[in-house]
Design an enzyme around this catalytic site. Structure first.
Site, PDB file in Angstrom:
ATOM      1  CD  GLU A   1      -3.245  -0.567   0.312  1.00 36.42           C
ATOM      2  OE1 GLU A   1      -2.853  -0.586  -1.239  1.00 36.42           O
ATOM      3  OE2 GLU A   1      -4.214  -0.190   0.733  1.00 36.42           O
TER       4      GLU A   1
ATOM      5  CB  THR B  41      -4.693   6.462  -2.766  1.00 36.10           C
ATOM      6  OG1 THR B  41      -5.561   5.503  -3.011  1.00 36.10           O
ATOM      7  CG2 THR B  41      -4.560   6.560  -1.254  1.00 36.10           C
TER       8      THR B  41
END
Length: 309
Positions: A128, A181
Site C-alpha cells: 500500500e 489515493t
C-alpha cells in the site's frame, strides 16, 4: 504444495468516521491470483490480466509486499505470480490492497505458514505504501482477516478483528472515473479542528460498539465523516445526491469508500441493500456516467483459497 490460486477480496475502508483505521471485507467482489513456487529465487510478476500495471516486482504492489515478507524469511527458491485484476485501480474498493494481501497470503501458505496473520497485514501494508506513498493498513487488514477491522495503532501494528452483525449488507456504486489515493490525500487539511476531532472519535467508538452489540440503529448514527468527506466529495460527481438517495431508500448510512470514487452504503438486510443499490444506480443513469454496482454481505474470512496443488 507447489502452487495456489486465490480469491483476493475488495474492501471498503474508512467507513466514514474511521479514516485510516476502519475497514470491512466484501464477499463477492475481488481479484484472482495464482502463485507458483519456482526453483529460481526471488519474486516475479509473470502475468497481469485486466489492468496495465508494472511487471517489475519492485514497482508492483504485490511484488513489494512479497519482497517485504521474504526479507524476513530467506529461501533458496522463488515465486511466480499471476494477477487477474477484476477490481479496477483507483476504484476506492481496495484494488492495490487485494494484490498485496493475496501475494503475502499465498506465499505464506507455500512457505508452510511461518507468519501469523498480523505479520501478513504488516508486510501487505508496504505494498500500500508503494501505491499511495503512505503506509496504511485499513484495506489490507480486512482483506486478510475478514469481517471488520480496527487498526488501533501502527507502532507496533495492533489490529482488532470485529465480526459483522449477521444481517449487515453493503451496497457499492463505482462511478467509472479514477481517483488516485495520493490525489485524494492531497485535498485533505493538515490539521483537524478540535470540535471535528471530538465528533469523529465519538463516532468511531459508537460504530465499534454498534458492531459488537448488533445495534443497527447505532451503526447508522455513527456513519458520519467531518474530516475527509467534506473535501473529497468534490472529486466524485453526484456524491451528495447519491448519498441522500441511499438514505431515503433505507440505508443505515453512506459515504465515500476509501479515497473514492466508489460510494458505499451499509444496510440491514439484503432486500434493502438491493433497493439502495438500484436507487444509487439511477443517479448515475441520470448523470450519464458509467458505473459498476455491487451488493455484498461482509466476508468473514478475507482471502480465500480456490485451488492448491
Amino acid at each position: 504444495m507447489k502452487s495456489i490460486k486465490l480469491f483476493c477480496p475488495a474492501t471498503v475502508a474508512n467507513l466514514s468516521c474511521g479514516f485510516d483505521v476502519l475497514g470491512l471485507c466484501l464477499d463477492n467482489v475481488g481479484d484472482e491470483m495464482i502463485i507458483h513456487k519456482t526453483n529460481e529465487p526471488g519474486v516475479r510478476i509473470t502475468k497481469i490480466v485486466g489492468a496495465d500495471l508494472p511487471l517489475e516486482a519492485e514497482k508492483n504492489v504485490a511484488g513489494v509486499a512479497a519482497l517485504s515478507m521474504l526479507s524476513q524469511w530467506q529461501t533458496d527458491f522463488g515465486f511466480d505470480i499471476e494477477i487477474h485484476k477484476k477490481i479496477k485501480a483507483g476504484s476506492g474498493i481496495g484494488s492495490s490492497a487485494a494484490s498485496a494481501a493475496g501475494a503475502v497470503f499465498g506465499i505464506n501458505e507455500l512457505l508452510g505458514k511461518p507468519f501469523e496473520p498480523k505479520d501478513l497485514v504488516w508486510f501487505a501494508g508496504w505494498g500500500e505504501h508503494a501505491a499511495s506513498g503512505s503506509y496504511h493498513a485499513d484495506n489490507v487488514a480486512p482483506a486478510l482477516l475478514g469481517g471488520f477491522t480496527l487498526v488501533r495503532g501502527y507502532n507496533p501494528l495492533d489490529v482488532i478483528k470485529i465480526d459483522s452483525p449477521p444481517d449487515l449488507f453493503v451496497a457499492v456504486i463505482h462511478p467509472q472515473i479514477e481517483v488516485k489515493t495520493a490525489e485524494a490525500r492531497a485535498v485533505l487539511k493538515k490539521e483537524v479542528p478540535l470540535k471535528a476531532a471530538i465528533a469523529q472519535w465519538g463516532n468511531v467508538g459508537g460504530l465499534v460498539a454498534g458492531l459488537y452489540t448488533h445495534d443497527y440503529e447505532l451503526i447508522g448514527r455513527c456513519l458520519h465523516d467531518g474530516v475527509a468527506e467534506p473535501y473529497r466529495k468534490a472529486l466524485i460527481p453526484g456524491f451528495d445526491e447519491t448519498k441522500k438517495t441511499a438514505m431515503a431508500h433505507g440505508a443505515l448510512g453512506a459515504g465515500i469508500s476509501g479515497s473514492g470514487p466508489s460510494i458505499f452504503a451499509l444496510c440491514k438486510g439484503l432486500s434493502t441493500a438491493e433497493k439502495v443499490a438500484d436507487a444509487m444506480s439511477d443517479i448515475y443513469e441520470t448523470i450519464g456516467l458509467p458505473y459498476h454496482r455491487h451488493v455484498s454481505p461482509v466476508n468473514p474470512d478475507g482471502v480465500k483459497i480456490l485451488e492448491q496443488q
